[in-house]
Write a protein that holds these residues in place. Sequence first.
Motif, PDB file in Angstrom:
ATOM      1  N   LEU A  30       1.060  -1.335  -0.041  1.00  0.00           N
ATOM      2  CA  LEU A  30      -0.020  -0.122  -0.022  1.00  0.00           C
ATOM      3  C   LEU A  30       0.901   1.198  -0.036  1.00  0.00           C
ATOM      4  N   LEU A  31       1.940   1.223   0.622  1.00  0.00           N
ATOM      5  CA  LEU A  31       3.053   2.404   0.700  1.00  0.00           C
ATOM      6  C   LEU A  31       3.791   2.687  -0.726  1.00  0.00           C
ATOM      7  N   ILE A  32       3.662   1.520  -1.603  1.00  0.00           N
ATOM      8  CA  ILE A  32       4.336   1.984  -2.706  1.00  0.00           C
ATOM      9  C   ILE A  32       3.241   2.571  -3.581  1.00  0.00           C
ATOM     10  N   PRO A  33       3.505   3.758  -4.315  1.00  0.00           N
ATOM     11  CA  PRO A  33       2.615   4.544  -5.030  1.00  0.00           C
ATOM     12  C   PRO A  33       2.183   3.755  -6.037  1.00  0.00           C
ATOM     13  N   ALA A  34       0.870   3.727  -6.077  1.00  0.00           N
ATOM     14  CA  ALA A  34       0.148   3.002  -7.264  1.00  0.00           C
ATOM     15  C   ALA A  34       0.082   3.882  -8.570  1.00  0.00           C
ATOM     16  N   ASP A  35       0.006   3.052  -9.718  1.00  0.00           N
ATOM     17  CA  ASP A  35      -0.143   3.726 -10.987  1.00  0.00           C
ATOM     18  C   ASP A  35      -1.183   4.528 -10.792  1.00  0.00           C
ATOM     19  N   PRO A  36      -1.215   5.911 -11.145  1.00  0.00           N
ATOM     20  CA  PRO A  36      -2.203   6.861 -10.903  1.00  0.00           C
ATOM     21  C   PRO A  36      -3.461   6.612 -11.981  1.00  0.00           C
ATOM     22  N   GLU A  37      -3.003   5.937 -12.989  1.00  0.00           N
ATOM     23  CA  GLU A  37      -4.204   5.509 -14.033  1.00  0.00           C
ATOM     24  C   GLU A  37      -5.295   4.487 -13.588  1.00  0.00           C
ATOM     25  N   ASP A  38      -4.629   3.585 -12.516  1.00  0.00           N
ATOM     26  CA  ASP A  38      -5.374   2.429 -12.301  1.00  0.00           C
ATOM     27  C   ASP A  38      -6.835   2.570 -11.964  1.00  0.00           C
ATOM     28  N   GLY A  39      -7.282   3.513 -11.353  1.00  0.00           N
ATOM     29  CA  GLY A  39      -8.779   3.641 -11.109  1.00  0.00           C
ATOM     30  C   GLY A  39      -9.551   4.101 -12.146  1.00  0.00           C
ATOM     31  N   LYS A  40      -8.913   4.355 -13.424  1.00  0.00           N
ATOM     32  CA  LYS A  40      -9.587   5.226 -14.534  1.00  0.00           C
ATOM     33  C   LYS A  40     -10.407   3.728 -15.332  1.00  0.00           C
ATOM     34  N   ASN A  41     -11.324   4.360 -16.270  1.00  0.00           N
ATOM     35  CA  ASN A  41     -12.139   3.416 -17.099  1.00  0.00           C
ATOM     36  C   ASN A  41     -11.057   3.337 -18.309  1.00  0.00           C
ATOM     37  N   ALA A  42     -11.564   2.107 -19.233  1.00  0.00           N
ATOM     38  CA  ALA A  42     -10.416   1.990 -20.266  1.00  0.00           C
ATOM     39  C   ALA A  42     -11.094   2.134 -21.595  1.00  0.00           C
ATOM     40  N   ILE A  43     -10.390   2.413 -22.375  1.00  0.00           N
ATOM     41  CA  ILE A  43     -10.673   2.041 -24.078  1.00  0.00           C
ATOM     42  C   ILE A  43      -9.888   0.927 -24.431  1.00  0.00           C
TER      43      ILE A  43
END
Length: 361
Positions: A103-116
């Motif tokens: 959890l302390l490792i920064p997640a990919d900021p895009e992970d929570g997005k919808n996808a094309i």
Amino acid sequence: MSENTLLSRLEGLQLRFEEVGLLITDPAVIGDMKRFVKLTKEYRDLEKIYKATLRYKQVLGTIEEARVILETENDAEMKEMAKEELDNCNSTLPALEEEIKLLLIPADPEDGKNAIVEIRGGTGGDEAAIFAGDLFRMYAKYCEIKGWKIEVTSFNEGTAGGYKEIIFTVSGENVYGILKYESGVHRVQRVPATETQGRVHTSAATVAVLPEAEEFDVEINEKDIRTDIFCASGHGGQSVNTTYSAIRLVHIPTGITVQCQDEKSQLKNKAKAMVELRSRIYNMEHQKYLDEIAGKRKTMVSSGDRSAKIRTYNYPQGRITDHRINYTIYNLTAFMDGDIQDCIDHLIVAENAERLKESEL
């Protein structure tokens, strides 16, 4: 990472969680939509760490209490209970620490997005297009299982079935963070329906998964967009769209072109096309981010390299092999019906192991 170091990091994040919790109730922040959205996302991410921190502190407190009882208590029954409690806590502590480290490792900021998602038939002609159609059906079934919404924006059908190309958006929770592992070349080995000699052929289709950009992520000047309007193509008969409702958008500075013909309404098609155009422009920068990460790692589960062969679907043997993690299973029929979660779970575990190793270097 020592226990004291981990606790000190968690204390700082706990304070930040409380600070952000106050900020998102501030009318000035609520009025600034871009800042509000950013802080709300940060709050959700910090909340996971906050809850794990409370569990971690509780376990550490129980361990300390049990040790004191073992050192000072004379009652045999009390000491036995304390020893059992200590053993239980010591067995759960490592897993909890691993969870917190992740959890302390920064997640990919895009992970929570919808996808094309775009699927294109590659080498193999008609069979490649048929396989691209099979992959689309597989993802559609998987999204149905996940409760995600799919919207097709454009497609080009193959002459013998399937799709030469199909592009669709997927909306739901953490969509990009899960589907990003599907980017790459998918290879199929089977006897095509068009084969008369019964020989096994190898064909391929490429899958590209892009994070859907939000309005706050990228600004597009309307003057930089050329809009073309044309008749949509259909399956024939009454389904052919004879009105000029299909939209093609061309972003002049980058040359990026998108089109949408899914809706009968020109306005709806333009709105969908704008989402895809914004995402493709945003993805140009995101790809630089992926390349930067891939350059730092010796192995990369989700590199975003769409030219890499990631998976083979062998029909004669009923076998699926994911080449990135040497994952092989023999349930191809269920897999093609959308049962792909186990494979994705293995990919997530493999990438988390990479991220943990990288964070300790």
